[in-house]
Design an enzyme around this catalytic site. Structure first.
Site, short mmCIF file in Angstrom:
data_model
loop_
_atom_site.label_atom_id
_atom_site.label_comp_id
_atom_site.label_asym_id
_atom_site.label_seq_id
_atom_site.Cartn_x
_atom_site.Cartn_y
_atom_site.Cartn_z
N ARG A 78 34.49 36.22 40.48
CA ARG A 78 34.67 37.66 40.65
C ARG A 78 34.18 38.03 42.04
O ARG A 78 33.00 38.20 42.29
CB ARG A 78 33.88 38.44 39.58
CG ARG A 78 33.91 39.96 39.76
CD ARG A 78 35.26 40.55 39.46
NE ARG A 78 35.61 40.36 38.06
CZ ARG A 78 36.82 40.64 37.55
NH1 ARG A 78 37.81 41.06 38.36
NH2 ARG A 78 37.06 40.46 36.26
N HIS A 186 43.61 37.40 46.81
CA HIS A 186 42.94 38.51 46.11
C HIS A 186 41.63 38.88 46.84
O HIS A 186 40.53 38.67 46.33
CB HIS A 186 42.65 38.09 44.67
CG HIS A 186 42.38 39.19 43.72
ND1 HIS A 186 41.49 40.21 43.99
CD2 HIS A 186 42.86 39.45 42.48
CE1 HIS A 186 41.44 41.04 42.95
NE2 HIS A 186 42.27 40.59 42.02
N GLU A 291 45.03 43.17 48.94
CA GLU A 291 45.46 41.81 48.62
C GLU A 291 46.89 41.56 49.10
O GLU A 291 47.83 42.19 48.62
CB GLU A 291 45.37 41.61 47.11
CG GLU A 291 44.06 42.09 46.51
CD GLU A 291 44.12 42.31 45.01
OE1 GLU A 291 44.98 41.69 44.35
OE2 GLU A 291 43.34 43.13 44.49
#
Length: 315
Positions: A78, A186, A291
């Protein structure tokens, strides 16, 4: 072996040689780190080939990483720059990828470190280092092969310079059948205050608003964040840099190469509260995802063909 008191110094520190980047494999061979002579540094986790840190020469972090991010290979990271392939999100209506987990398997696979290449310099401001990572049908786990039975190879390159970070991917179809894929970088950027952030370069662009029932909308002016945002933009001017500014000062400029879409994401209060690996819970105030990817449609790759895409993030 006799320990000589006047043994010669290592070549890398011999006076007169030009400065060069230092690359190390650390944490039980799970991470690759690189430091430029000028002090900028990066760290890449071999799990997912995820860039987990990018610091300037003063040690200031440029990427946001959750304090609860799993760095032991047990799940996707994450934060940082996870790599999405071969599906963005989930695609239950696209049969070849319908059984794959969220964002595919690349971010959950162990990548091979293929090596480094460095640019030496006479000073400290023009040195660079490129790290290459590989993933293929031969190296993914059996479960991923079962869910996506195509023959492929990926080469992911991460290049650090004093004022930029370049990430690029080459996808090759090694089989005798075509396949379709999506891919995305990302990127989680670290910022000071999300309420003071504006994103330019997406003006007049069409986008899908995933927070509002996937409705198709049109951007007017800069993008600002005042609540949960999850949008897939298809920029009207694909060659225009996407710039993240805070309090009127440009912080990051993203230039894309063969990645036609831009996802903008911030979970805001409620979604952050519901994610077990998102810490601190008010961390949404200090991050914004911008992203670069090819995700609005499917890219078809014929047998033997290769696809290449990437981004350059300047500061």
């Amino acid at each position: 072996m006799v320990d000589r008191p006047n043994k010669p110094q290592a070549l890398a520190t011999t006076p007169g040689l030009p400065p060069q980047a230092q690359v190390n494999i650390t944490h039980d061979n799970s991470r690759v780190s690189a430091v430029l002579p000028s002090g900028e540094c990066i760290e890449v986790l071999l799990h997912g080939a995820t860039v987990t840190s990018w610091k300037d020469r003063a040690g200031n972090e440029r990427l946001w990483l959750s304090e609860a991010a799993k760095l032991d290979g047990s799940k996707a990271v994450r934060g940082g720059i996870p790599l999405v392939f071969p599906v963005f999100g989930t695609a239950p209506d696209h049969e070849p990828t319908s059984k794959l987990p969220q964002h595919g398997f690349a971010r959950n696979s162990r990548w091979d470190f293929l090596g480094k290449s460095t640019t030496e310099s006479s000073g400290q401001t023009d040195a660079s280092v490129k790290l290459d990572f590989g993933l293929s049908t031969a190296t993914i786990d059996d479960e991923a092969k079962k869910l996506w039975p195509f023959s492929f190879s990926l080469i992911y390159s991460v290049t650090l310079t004093p004022d930029a970070l370049r990430t690029g991917i080459v996808i090759t179809n090694d089989g005798d059948q075509p396949f379709e894929f999506q891919t995305l970088l990302h990127t989680y950027f670290r910022i000071g205050d999300i309420t003071k952030v504006k994103i330019s370069g997406l003006e007049e662009s069409a986008y899908i608003d995933k927070v509002d029932g996937a409705k198709e909308k049109q951007q007017t002016g800069d993008v600002t964040i005042a609540g949960e945002v999850d949008r897939v933009y298809h920029p009207a001017s694909p060659e225009t840099p996407v710039v993240v500014s805070e309090s009127g000062e440009a912080k990051f400029s993203i230039v894309r190469d063969n990645l036609g879409d831009v996802v903008v994401w911030n979970p805001w209060v409620e979604k952050a509260q519901g994610m077990g690996d998102f810490e601190p819970k008010d961390g949404y105030r200090n991050m914004i995802c911008v992203e670069a990817g090819a995700v609005k449609a499917w890219t078809k790759l014929e047998a033997g063909d290769a696809y290449e895409g990437g981004q350059i993030i300047s500061v």
